[in-house]
Design an enzyme around this catalytic site. Structure first.
Site, PDB file in Angstrom:
ATOM      1  N   ASP A  81       0.991  -0.967  -0.053  1.00  0.00           N
ATOM      2  CA  ASP A  81      -0.052   0.085   0.101  1.00  0.00           C
ATOM      3  C   ASP A  81       0.742   1.261   0.002  1.00  0.00           C
ATOM      4  OD1 ASP A  81       0.945  -0.608   2.714  1.00  0.00           O
ATOM      5  OD2 ASP A  81      -0.931  -0.848   3.444  1.00  0.00           O
ATOM      6  N   GLU A 141      -5.426   3.429   4.110  1.00  0.00           N
ATOM      7  CA  GLU A 141      -5.968   3.973   5.568  1.00  0.00           C
ATOM      8  C   GLU A 141      -7.403   4.479   5.450  1.00  0.00           C
ATOM      9  OE1 GLU A 141      -4.324   4.043   7.898  1.00  0.00           O
ATOM     10  OE2 GLU A 141      -2.051   3.956   7.178  1.00  0.00           O
TER      11      GLU A 141
END
Length: 399
Positions: A81, A141
């Site tokens: 990520d 997130e």
């Protein structure tokens, strides 16, 4: 068993990875929030352009998959990520971000390490056969990045993997590779509860039905559910993140709202806890004579990351061989991730592990992910994250 040449292969000098430090520091200096990672995606594409691979871009926003083909064989996917957080950095390093955002969770390490693993795997094509997918995911997130990539046709746009892999930097001795079978990251939910009362002047509480009092009783009783209805050997956390009631000192408000967050390793236990929680909230409202039923809104669900035992056996054998004493058994973390949505979309097994990142001098009181002072010890962390990614992939693609 792992290929006996694997450790030597990943320790070879055949690949120059010196570019990683500058690349990492550049990402760290230019953090971008979820769904805004245009520059970061561009830097990833620049590095991928130096490899022999096909690249699929703009999947669910800024998502990227690099496809490395090398004949017939299994397909393994490794994910990293690359979004950041709205945290003002306080590390004091000369490459610290100054835009009020920060790679406070280590995603800059994940991305740089996966690009390094791409370099290793690309050069050593004589050591493996099959297809390697390097997936770069935005917006972890927000817990939406994986879902957006899946909704945008991820499973149709790239080959189906036989296994999906992922890793995360965490507190712990820098360079340590921490792995385990079974649950390694918690499931989570957020829950918004609305309580309806009756407003009145603060001097006339007998004319009110005070929702603040009801909310306070709910907060008090929440931990009784954990303490008296959850078996002592099981794990469950309920935290009150928000409590809103009123906006004037001399007015008893007409409503109150609580926002809760939960963590667990057993989804079936979560369902039992939620039933108890709703029963308790309704009972408190009845006890105070609330004029309406409370409402419950569940959102921001995260799945338990539950490692496949067969994948564990394959990857752990490679880790033990490549890292020796640095390969240890992980303690499951209570944080949550959206990684597992990717393998679930294909219905394939997965494996996720941790990389220790704490400098030796901070081990007694380590900064943790999402803190403004969180900064991995670069050299041992990046070395292990890069080689662990490559080793895990090659566990499934070796001849």
């Amino acid at each position: 068993m792992a290929d006996p040449t694997l450790a030597a292969l990943l320790d070879s000098d055949a690949v120059d990875l010196s570019w990683q430090r500058a690349f990492y520091e550049d990402l760290h200096s230019h953090p971008e929030l979820p769904h805004e990672e245009e520059r970061t995606a561009g830097r990833i594409l620049e590095q991928l352009d130096t490899y022999d691979c096909e690249v699929v871009t703009d999947i669910g926003g800024h998502g990227i998959v690099a496809i490395f083909r090398n004949g017939d064989g299994p397909t393994a996917l490794m994910r990293a990520d690359f979004d950041a957080l709205p945290v003002a950095e306080e590390t004091g390093v000369d490459f610290a971000a100054t835009n009020g955002k920060m790679h406070a969770c280590g995603h800059d390490v994940h991305t740089t390490a996966l690009l390094g693993a791409c370099a290793l795997i690309d050069v050593h094509r004589d050591a493996w056969q099959g297809t390697f997918l390097a997936l770069f995911q935005p917006a972890e997130e927000s817990s939406m990045g994986a879902k957006y990539m899946i909704a945008d046709g991820l499973t149709e746009r790239v080959p189906k993997p036989d296994v999906c892999l992922g890793q995360h930097v965490m507190p712990g001795p820098a360079g340590q590779v921490q792995s385990t079978s079974g649950p390694i990251l918690a499931g989570c939910d957020s829950l918004r509860i609305h309580i309806t009362g009756r407003s009145a002047h603060a001097s006339m509480p007998h004319e009110s039905i005070d929702p603040s009092y009801v909310a306070a009783m709910v907060v008090t009783r929440l931990q009784a559910i954990v303490g008296r209805e959850v078996p002592p050997h099981d794990f469950f956390v309920i935290s009150v993140g928000e409590l809103h009631a009123g906006d004037k000192n001399n007015i008893i408000p007409g409503s109150a709202e609580l926002v809760l967050n939960t963590r667990y390793y057993k989804p079936e236990l979560a369902e039992r806890v939620y039933a108890s929680l709703e029963r308790m909230v309704r009972a408190e409202c009845v006890a105070s004579g609330c004029p309406a039923e409370p409402t419950f809104e569940y959102y921001a669900h995260g799945e338990v990351t539950d490692n496949d035992p067969v994948a564990h056996d394959a990857v752990r054998a490679s880790f033990d061989q490549v890292f020796g004493e640095l390969s240890v058994t992980a303690t499951p973390s209570t944080v949550s991730e959206d990684f597992c949505y990717i393998p679930q979309a294909w219905g394939v097994p997965y494996y996720f592990w941790f990389i220790g990142s704490t400098p030796d001098e901070l081990l007694d009181n380590p900064p943790v992910n999402h803190q403004s002072t969180f900064l991995p010890d670069y050299a041992p962390t990046m070395d292990s994250a890069t080689r662990a990614a490559a080793a895990a992939v090659l566990s499934f693609l070796k001849h």
